[in-house]
Design a protein around this motif. Structure first.
Motif, mmCIF file in Angstrom:
data_model
loop_
_atom_site.group_PDB
_atom_site.id
_atom_site.type_symbol
_atom_site.label_atom_id
_atom_site.label_comp_id
_atom_site.label_asym_id
_atom_site.label_seq_id
_atom_site.Cartn_x
_atom_site.Cartn_y
_atom_site.Cartn_z
ATOM 1 N N LYS A 23 41.271 36.030 40.488
ATOM 2 C CA LYS A 23 40.065 36.748 40.077
ATOM 3 C C LYS A 23 40.331 37.544 38.799
ATOM 4 O O LYS A 23 39.516 37.542 37.869
ATOM 5 C CB LYS A 23 39.609 37.686 41.196
ATOM 6 C CG LYS A 23 38.288 38.400 40.932
ATOM 7 C CD LYS A 23 37.859 39.186 42.163
ATOM 8 C CE LYS A 23 36.463 39.774 41.980
ATOM 9 N NZ LYS A 23 36.396 40.760 40.886
ATOM 10 N N GLU A 24 41.485 38.202 38.740
ATOM 11 C CA GLU A 24 41.826 38.994 37.558
ATOM 12 C C GLU A 24 42.006 38.102 36.334
ATOM 13 O O GLU A 24 41.494 38.401 35.252
ATOM 14 C CB GLU A 24 43.100 39.800 37.821
ATOM 15 C CG GLU A 24 43.600 40.606 36.631
ATOM 16 C CD GLU A 24 42.677 41.736 36.210
ATOM 17 O OE1 GLU A 24 42.870 42.276 35.103
ATOM 18 O OE2 GLU A 24 41.755 42.086 36.984
ATOM 19 N N SER A 26 40.652 35.334 35.862
ATOM 20 C CA SER A 26 39.353 34.744 35.535
ATOM 21 C C SER A 26 38.472 35.712 34.760
ATOM 22 O O SER A 26 37.631 35.294 33.966
ATOM 23 C CB SER A 26 38.622 34.315 36.816
ATOM 24 O OG SER A 26 39.358 33.347 37.519
ATOM 25 N N GLU A 27 38.673 36.994 35.000
ATOM 26 C CA GLU A 27 37.789 37.999 34.408
ATOM 27 C C GLU A 27 38.354 38.635 33.148
ATOM 28 O O GLU A 27 37.620 39.294 32.413
ATOM 29 C CB GLU A 27 37.492 39.088 35.446
ATOM 30 C CG GLU A 27 36.708 38.570 36.648
ATOM 31 C CD GLU A 27 36.454 39.637 37.696
ATOM 32 O OE1 GLU A 27 37.051 40.738 37.575
ATOM 33 O OE2 GLU A 27 35.670 39.374 38.628
ATOM 34 N N GLU A 104 32.341 28.766 38.692
ATOM 35 C CA GLU A 104 32.476 29.731 37.590
ATOM 36 C C GLU A 104 33.873 30.337 37.509
ATOM 37 O O GLU A 104 34.444 30.462 36.426
ATOM 38 C CB GLU A 104 31.439 30.845 37.738
ATOM 39 C CG GLU A 104 31.454 31.831 36.576
ATOM 40 C CD GLU A 104 30.355 32.874 36.689
ATOM 41 O OE1 GLU A 104 30.310 33.769 35.829
ATOM 42 O OE2 GLU A 104 29.547 32.794 37.633
ATOM 43 N N GLU A 105 34.435 30.713 38.657
ATOM 44 C CA GLU A 105 35.746 31.355 38.638
ATOM 45 C C GLU A 105 36.817 30.402 38.120
ATOM 46 O O GLU A 105 37.674 30.779 37.320
ATOM 47 C CB GLU A 105 36.115 31.851 40.037
ATOM 48 C CG GLU A 105 37.394 32.674 40.053
ATOM 49 C CD GLU A 105 37.657 33.302 41.409
ATOM 50 O OE1 GLU A 105 38.592 32.859 42.086
ATOM 51 O OE2 GLU A 105 36.922 34.236 41.776
ATOM 52 N N ASN A 108 36.322 29.951 34.275
ATOM 53 C CA ASN A 108 36.796 31.102 33.503
ATOM 54 C C ASN A 108 38.319 31.188 33.514
ATOM 55 O O ASN A 108 38.946 31.506 32.498
ATOM 56 C CB ASN A 108 36.203 32.393 34.069
ATOM 57 C CG ASN A 108 34.709 32.486 33.843
ATOM 58 O OD1 ASN A 108 34.162 31.805 32.992
ATOM 59 N ND2 ASN A 108 34.044 33.322 34.615
ATOM 60 N N ASN A 112 40.502 30.897 30.094
ATOM 61 C CA ASN A 112 41.415 31.966 29.689
ATOM 62 C C ASN A 112 42.847 31.456 29.581
ATOM 63 O O ASN A 112 43.595 31.858 28.683
ATOM 64 C CB ASN A 112 41.352 33.124 30.689
ATOM 65 C CG ASN A 112 40.061 33.905 30.581
ATOM 66 O OD1 ASN A 112 39.332 33.769 29.606
ATOM 67 N ND2 ASN A 112 39.761 34.714 31.581
#
Length: 210
Positions: A23-24, A26-27, A104-105, A108, A112
């Motif tokens: 999650k990190e 990805s964001e 989406e995750e 991303n 990244n």
């Protein structure tokens, strides 16, 4: 690579840590990835993190290896289902990757990662460079599942080039679909058209025989 301490953790805890990390990543771009946010989301201490991974590079490589392992398992099932037919295998790969990228995750995270892998800070990072060469590994895997007898004997020494051509078309189709927000059905149709051109050529018959 994760430490033995991490590998000995209960699977539920491992997954919680990896989900928080994914999650990190990805964001945030790699340079902005925060270990503090990861440990907070995973409900572990910062000290525990460093008992499991040497740094965020190490954690990223482990996440990518997990992706690779999942992909290898899927590729095996797709290869068996295709029965050696390269077109069926490439179309199966398209459907699988399209679905994965559509999440989406995942999208991303991979975006990244590829940005990170091309940055100056990673050029001397051996493990990350090895992940960038995954296309070579994919080609080698496809060669295992593709029936060589479907190709003209004239090209029997060019099988790697043929595989590469199919993979380039697949990458192009997926990138186009992503950028143009194309749905899976339209993207698959575009891919089938390009694979047809690759198989049959684009010249008129009289030009081919000239």
């Amino acid at each position: 690579m994760p430490s033995k301490t991490f590998m000995n953790l209960p699977k539920v805890k491992q997954e919680r840590i990896l989900e928080a990390a994914k999650k990190e990543f990805s964001e945030a771009m790699f340079s902005d990835v925060s270990i503090n946010r990861i440990v907070k989301a995973a409900s572990i201490s910062r000290g525990s993190f460093y008992m499991y991974f040497s740094d965020k590079h190490d954690l990223l490589i482990h996440l990518l290896e997990n992706f690779q392992n999942q992909f290898d398992q899927k590729l095996k099932s797709l290869g068996e289902a295709a029965g050696g037919n390269i077109k069926k295998l490439i179309l199966g790969l398209h459907d699988y990757l399209f679905t994965a990228i559509a999440a989406e995750e995942n999208c991303n995270f991979l975006t990244n990662y590829f940005t990170y892998s091309l940055s100056a800070s990673v050029k001397n990072h051996h493990q990350a460079r090895s992940m960038v060469s995954s296309m070579t590994k994919l080609r080698e895997s496809l060669l295992e599942y593709v029936d060589k007898n479907q190709f003209d004997k004239y090209y029997e020494d060019d099988l790697e080039t043929i595989i590469d051509a199919h993979l380039i078309i697949l990458k192009h189709t997926l990138a186009k679909a992503y950028l143009q927000k194309t749905n899976s059905k339209k993207s698959r149709k575009d891919l089938e058209k390009l694979l047809g051109i690759l198989k049959d050529g684009y010249q008129k018959k009289e030009e081919k025989n000239a």
